[in-house]
Design an enzyme around this catalytic site. Structure first.
Site, PDB file in Angstrom:
ATOM      1  N   PRO A 214     -35.266  26.282 -19.676  1.00  0.00           N
ATOM      2  CA  PRO A 214     -36.475  27.476 -19.247  1.00  0.00           C
ATOM      3  C   PRO A 214     -36.523  28.637 -19.322  1.00  0.00           C
ATOM      4  O   PRO A 214     -35.555  29.478 -19.959  1.00  0.00           O
ATOM      5  CB  PRO A 214     -36.130  27.190 -17.229  1.00  0.00           C
ATOM      6  CG  PRO A 214     -34.722  26.178 -17.383  1.00  0.00           C
ATOM      7  CD  PRO A 214     -34.127  26.311 -18.685  1.00  0.00           C
ATOM      8  N   THR A 217     -34.046  32.645 -18.659  1.00  0.00           N
ATOM      9  CA  THR A 217     -32.787  32.646 -18.558  1.00  0.00           C
ATOM     10  C   THR A 217     -31.794  32.937 -19.612  1.00  0.00           C
ATOM     11  O   THR A 217     -30.681  33.144 -19.167  1.00  0.00           O
ATOM     12  CB  THR A 217     -32.417  30.630 -18.771  1.00  0.00           C
ATOM     13  OG1 THR A 217     -32.814  30.258 -20.193  1.00  0.00           O
ATOM     14  CG2 THR A 217     -32.957  29.992 -17.635  1.00  0.00           C
ATOM     15  N   GLU A 436     -48.220  27.485  10.625  1.00  0.00           N
ATOM     16  CA  GLU A 436     -46.248  27.862  10.205  1.00  0.00           C
ATOM     17  C   GLU A 436     -45.422  27.795  11.333  1.00  0.00           C
ATOM     18  O   GLU A 436     -44.445  26.844  10.819  1.00  0.00           O
ATOM     19  CB  GLU A 436     -46.834  29.401  10.063  1.00  0.00           C
ATOM     20  CG  GLU A 436     -48.463  29.545   9.168  1.00  0.00           C
ATOM     21  CD  GLU A 436     -47.627  29.107   7.404  1.00  0.00           C
ATOM     22  OE1 GLU A 436     -46.624  28.496   7.634  1.00  0.00           O
ATOM     23  OE2 GLU A 436     -48.641  28.987   6.618  1.00  0.00           O
TER      24      GLU A 436
END
Length: 739
Positions: A214, A217, A436
């Site tokens: 990815p 990295t 929330e």
């Protein structure tokens, strides 16, 4: 002025000179007046308008008329009119004047003052050929520079744009979180340093190594570390640098790249984002990909063709290995594919320590906690997070980075900065607080949900508020129960709105999308549907249009309808389950929303205190005390840093005074005064440190802390024991008779 500056100045002077030559040669300055035809001039002559004229043989005739604004002494430098010289017209003027006996001073209006000058070589006529020669030579020089340039110029597009680097300082010790990847690459370093060690055993040096992983990295960093460890030249180029609008340029650049590499062998050639040039051949929807395919063909030949490229190792990086041409991935070209994965918790801790080396961190920073709550972060994310934390500390005028800066840095990387300036109405704030709270309470009550780290009603990114959950560990697998609990948690905001306000809002759009995606994958990809069980209806690969544009579903319309029904069943059952839990814990909804409206952001400790039975007032008091302690500590740190800075400044003054004393600029008494000031500042710093070290926590306060810890531990154990296991397993459903 440096060499390049002088060269630019020379070029600029040359261009200005050429421009002046062109202007004087071809531009009419207008000094000779208005241009007229021979007919117009004849009419003026007949009507007696001409006062005097001036003829340059084989060139032009200038005319000054009667009542002209041009003075007599300014003529013929300036004139009213002019026309091209013709022999016939010259005779007309000449005959007129001869007929009048050439009287140049007569006042008779028919008399014309005249002057004729035979054509001769003027100074300008002498200079012009020389200037043209200079102009031609300059053009030849510029063309030569354009054609011979290796890096710039119109004809250099066939040359490689690879940048050569030597003496690279990056080492494997500078990289954390990629132990296996480094071990694989250490062999490449050994090959480059001591090839005989392997060739004596019949081993072949790898032609190429493909780093797959990815973004962020550390693929490029690993390639630089290989070059740094092996101490060989490093030629780096991007895959997109090969392809141009001209046909054949890419292949030419590949040839030139490997020619450079052969001259520098042994060396490393690094191609970043190789998928830009290495995509599968024959995947174009039109004819525009032929140039890219020619470039790829040349790369394939250079890596493993008839001519051997000894001592050249090709490193390449990509995050789309699925679209690369199979011929590029076969042994003999890219012999090894090394997967550079997202770092685990131990790797993240190492990366954080590396990036924190040059940053002043508070003593309370816990690297293990940071590594745990940054699950899923790449090395680039961690570097960005620490940089954001440093900026936040500087903005708050703190001498050290504290834990709050780091947690805020994590949130900024994930969701963007807080938007505290956004005007939020009381109604919106209340809706967001309950929304929330629904997420947070379900996350705490459901057994398989991840731990809540932060709950906030401050807008961040596109969200009006957020509930931040981070995993306790780096488990790779997602279980059936965990996925169901995650879907139920995502539904918490919408359900809380429904329970409290008897109405719903648009704020749950992202939650709905995420929950639906999980349910769809459970049915189509992960085999977690009781109806379909071990069947895959999806595709786990990213779509490559050139290859997949004609792909169709591998199932019928009837199955598609049943898939939709199964997805709806999963979502409906989790909705009912989540609603039941929230209705049972409605009192926590009110308390938590009240706390959020008051403080806007709370953390794990405050949420645990609330669910353990502490009142909102107690929690607010606790949070205020924490803030006071933190501010007091910050003031102490600032005071200490100020004293340290003062000592350092006085040390510099002492060293300067020593030089001045040697040279007789100051006397011994003045020097002693500076020494005394330095000693006084050192004494102040030592007294402050002694005072700080003598501060001890009272014994009764220590006992209270111990008791409180024990109580929290007991509450936590009791809570875990009494927690309702709402696991959503197939066995439970089957026990209820559902098939």
């Amino acid at each position: 002025m440096d060499k390049n500056g002088k060269k630019k100045l020379l070029y600029l002077t040359l261009v200005l000179l050429l421009a002046l030559v062109v202007m004087f040669a071809f531009v009419d300055t207008g000094a000779k007046g208005e241009r007229i035809t021979s007919d117009q001039a004849y009419s003026m002559l007949v009507e007696g308008e001409v006062k005097e004229w001036y003829a340059v043989e084989n060139s032009y005739i200038q005319i000054r008329v009667k009542n002209s604004e041009i003075k007599e002494d300014a003529f013929p430098l300036y004139s009213d009119f002019y026309l091209d010289y013709t022999e016939e017209f010259y005779k007309i003027f000449a005959n007129k004047t001869i007929e009048l006996n050439g009287n140049k001073t007569s006042e008779d209006p028919t008399y014309i003052l005249f002057n004729t000058v035979p054509q001769g070589p003027s100074a300008w006529d002498t200079i012009m050929p020389i200037m043209y020669i200079i102009l031609g030579l300059a053009l030849i020089f510029f063309l030569f520079k354009m054609f011979s340039s290796n890096s710039k110029g119109a004809m250099s597009f066939g040359k490689s744009r690879a940048k050569a680097s030597v003496n690279i300082k990056v080492r494997f010790s500078d990289i954390a979180g990629a132990d296996e990847e480094k071990e694989e690459l250490k062999e490449i370093v050994e090959f480059l340093k001591n090839p005989a060690k392997f060739t004596n055993l019949g081993a072949r040096i790898p032609k190429g190594v493909l780093l797959v992983g990815p973004p962020g990295t550390g693929k490029t960093l690993l390639a630089r570390a290989v070059a740094g460890e092996s101490n060989v030249p490093f030629l780096n180029i991007s895959g997109s640098d090969f392809v141009e609008m001209f046909v054949g340029v890419g292949a030419s650049r590949v040839r030139d790249l490997f020619d450079q590499a052969k001259k520098s062998a042994p060396c490393i050639v690094f191609i970043d984002e190789i998928d830009a040039v290495g995509r599968q051949r024959g995947a174009g929807l039109g004819g525009g990909n032929d140039e890219r395919e020619q470039t790829l063909n040349q790369l394939l030949v250079e890596m493993d063709g008839f001519e051997a490229n000894e001592g050249i190792i090709v490193l390449a990086a990509t995050n789309r290995s699925d679209v690369l041409d199979p011929a590029l991935l076969r042994p003999g070209r890219f012999d090894r594919q090394i997967y550079v994965n997202v770092p685990d918790v131990r790797g993240r801790e190492g990366i954080i320590k590396i990036h924190a080396k040059n940053k002043p961190l508070d003593d309370d920073i816990d690297f293990k906690t940071l590594a745990r709550i940054t699950s899923g972060f790449t090395g680039a994310d961690i570097e960005n997070m620490l940089n954001e934390a440093a900026i936040l500390a500087a903005r708050a005028n703190r001498p050290k980075i504290i834990m709050e800066d780091l947690t805020e840095g994590i949130n900024k990387v994930i969701m963007g900065p807080q938007k505290k300036s956004r005007l939020v109405t009381e109604d919106d704030k209340k809706i967001t607080a309950y929304h929330e709270s629904g997420h947070a309470i379900l996350a705490k009550k459901l057994e398989y949900c991840e731990e809540v780290q932060e709950v906030s009603i401050i807008p961040r990114g596109m969200a009006a508020g957020y509930t931040m959950s981070r995993p306790e560990n780096d488990n790779m697998h997602m279980t059936f129960n965990k996925l169901n609990d995650r879907i139920a948690e995502l539904m918490g905001g919408r359900i809380a709105e429904e329970i409290i306000f008897k109405d719903i809002t648009t704020g749950a759009s992202s939650d709905i999308q995420h929950a639906t995606d999980i349910a769809r994958k459970m049915v189509t990809e992960w085999g977690m549907s009781k109806k379909f069980n071990f069947i895959n209806f999806g595709n786990d690969k990213e779509v490559f249009i050139g290859r997949d544009y004609q792909a169709k579903n591998s199932y019928s319309e009837k199955i598609a309808g049943e898939i939709d029904e199964e997805i709806k069943r999963i979502l409906d059952e989790n909705y009912k389950r989540a609603k039941k839990i929230l209705m049972e814990n409605e009192k926590y909804l009110h308390e938590l929303s009240k706390l959020l409206i008051e403080k806007e952001t709370i953390y794990k400790n405050e949420l645990d205190m609330l669910l353990d039975g502490k009142s909102t007032e107690e929690i607010i008091k606790h949070m205020d005390n924490v803030v006071k302690k933190r501010k007091k500590k910050e003031e102490e740190v600032k005071e200490e840093f100020a004293l340290i800075k003062k000592v350092k400044e006085n040390e510099v003054k002492v060293k300067t005074a020593e030089v001045f004393l040697k040279n007789g600029i100051i006397n011994q008494d003045e020097y002693n005064k500076i020494i005394a000031i330095r000693d006084l500042s050192v004494q102040e710093l030592n007294n402050y440190k002694d005072k700080k070290n003598k501060k001890q926590v009272p014994e009764n306060e220590e006992v209270v802390q111990v008791n409180e810890t024990e109580i929290n531990t007991e509450n936590s154990a009791e809570k875990k024991e009494q927690k309702t296991k709402r696991t959503y397993t197939r066995k439970n459903k089957e026990d209820k008779g559902e098939k």
